[in-house]
Design a protein around this motif. Sequence first.
Motif, PDB file in Angstrom:
ATOM      1  N   ASP A  66     -21.517 -75.839 -29.467  1.00  0.00           N
ATOM      2  CA  ASP A  66     -20.318 -75.067 -30.171  1.00  0.00           C
ATOM      3  C   ASP A  66     -19.223 -75.058 -29.303  1.00  0.00           C
ATOM      4  N   PHE A  67     -19.528 -74.722 -27.837  1.00  0.00           N
ATOM      5  CA  PHE A  67     -18.515 -74.703 -26.776  1.00  0.00           C
ATOM      6  C   PHE A  67     -19.408 -74.636 -25.397  1.00  0.00           C
ATOM      7  N   ILE A  68     -18.405 -74.945 -24.439  1.00  0.00           N
ATOM      8  CA  ILE A  68     -18.985 -75.091 -22.949  1.00  0.00           C
ATOM      9  C   ILE A  68     -18.557 -73.800 -22.476  1.00  0.00           C
ATOM     10  N   VAL A  69     -19.192 -72.966 -21.596  1.00  0.00           N
ATOM     11  CA  VAL A  69     -18.948 -71.816 -20.886  1.00  0.00           C
ATOM     12  C   VAL A  69     -18.473 -72.033 -19.499  1.00  0.00           C
ATOM     13  N   THR A  70     -17.286 -71.757 -19.163  1.00  0.00           N
ATOM     14  CA  THR A  70     -16.997 -72.284 -17.798  1.00  0.00           C
ATOM     15  C   THR A  70     -15.508 -71.480 -17.537  1.00  0.00           C
ATOM     16  N   ASN A  71     -15.693 -71.104 -16.076  1.00  0.00           N
ATOM     17  CA  ASN A  71     -14.299 -70.653 -15.657  1.00  0.00           C
ATOM     18  C   ASN A  71     -13.736 -71.639 -14.826  1.00  0.00           C
ATOM     19  N   ASP A  72     -14.144 -72.889 -14.803  1.00  0.00           N
ATOM     20  CA  ASP A  72     -13.594 -73.838 -13.878  1.00  0.00           C
ATOM     21  C   ASP A  72     -12.284 -74.440 -14.632  1.00  0.00           C
ATOM     22  N   THR A 103     -22.697 -84.363 -22.239  1.00  0.00           N
ATOM     23  CA  THR A 103     -24.006 -83.749 -22.452  1.00  0.00           C
ATOM     24  C   THR A 103     -23.592 -82.914 -23.770  1.00  0.00           C
ATOM     25  N   ALA A 104     -22.451 -82.250 -23.670  1.00  0.00           N
ATOM     26  CA  ALA A 104     -21.920 -81.185 -24.683  1.00  0.00           C
ATOM     27  C   ALA A 104     -21.933 -81.597 -26.160  1.00  0.00           C
ATOM     28  N   ILE A 105     -21.041 -83.120 -26.067  1.00  0.00           N
ATOM     29  CA  ILE A 105     -20.747 -83.789 -27.014  1.00  0.00           C
ATOM     30  C   ILE A 105     -22.108 -84.415 -27.829  1.00  0.00           C
ATOM     31  N   VAL A 106     -23.064 -84.822 -26.924  1.00  0.00           N
ATOM     32  CA  VAL A 106     -24.139 -85.354 -27.591  1.00  0.00           C
ATOM     33  C   VAL A 106     -25.040 -84.315 -28.095  1.00  0.00           C
ATOM     34  N   LYS A 158     -13.541 -83.287 -29.977  1.00  0.00           N
ATOM     35  CA  LYS A 158     -13.167 -81.685 -29.599  1.00  0.00           C
ATOM     36  C   LYS A 158     -14.254 -81.154 -29.101  1.00  0.00           C
ATOM     37  N   VAL A 159     -13.997 -80.527 -27.937  1.00  0.00           N
ATOM     38  CA  VAL A 159     -14.934 -79.697 -27.364  1.00  0.00           C
ATOM     39  C   VAL A 159     -14.302 -78.513 -26.957  1.00  0.00           C
ATOM     40  N   ILE A 198     -16.411 -67.184 -19.442  1.00  0.00           N
ATOM     41  CA  ILE A 198     -17.472 -66.109 -19.436  1.00  0.00           C
ATOM     42  C   ILE A 198     -17.196 -64.869 -20.073  1.00  0.00           C
ATOM     43  N   ASP A 199     -16.058 -64.377 -20.053  1.00  0.00           N
ATOM     44  CA  ASP A 199     -15.793 -63.171 -20.449  1.00  0.00           C
ATOM     45  C   ASP A 199     -15.737 -63.154 -22.167  1.00  0.00           C
TER      46      ASP A 199
END
Length: 80
Positions: A39-45, A32-35, A58-59, A64-65
């Motif tokens: 700019d970025f995915i926000v995650t602490n995973d 989904t981010a690519i499509v 490139k993703v 979160i910080d």
Amino acid sequence: MLLAQPNVEKREIFFKWGLLENDYDDNKFVDTAIVGNVDFIVTNDKHFNPLKDIDFPKVEIIDIDTFLEKIKILFKKTIV
């Protein structure tokens, strides 16, 4: 309810990149981010960390910080 909103558009998936092997279910977020050309995915995973070593597509992944710091900077720019 979401699909009834005027700013929501349903898209069919034409590809699956499958970039994440350690938690395959998270690939839906990466695709989904690519499509969406985000700019970025926000995650602490930590399952998303392998994306840092992939050059194409490139993703960017930020925690979160870092995201909150970006928001603070944007907020300061809009007030000035």
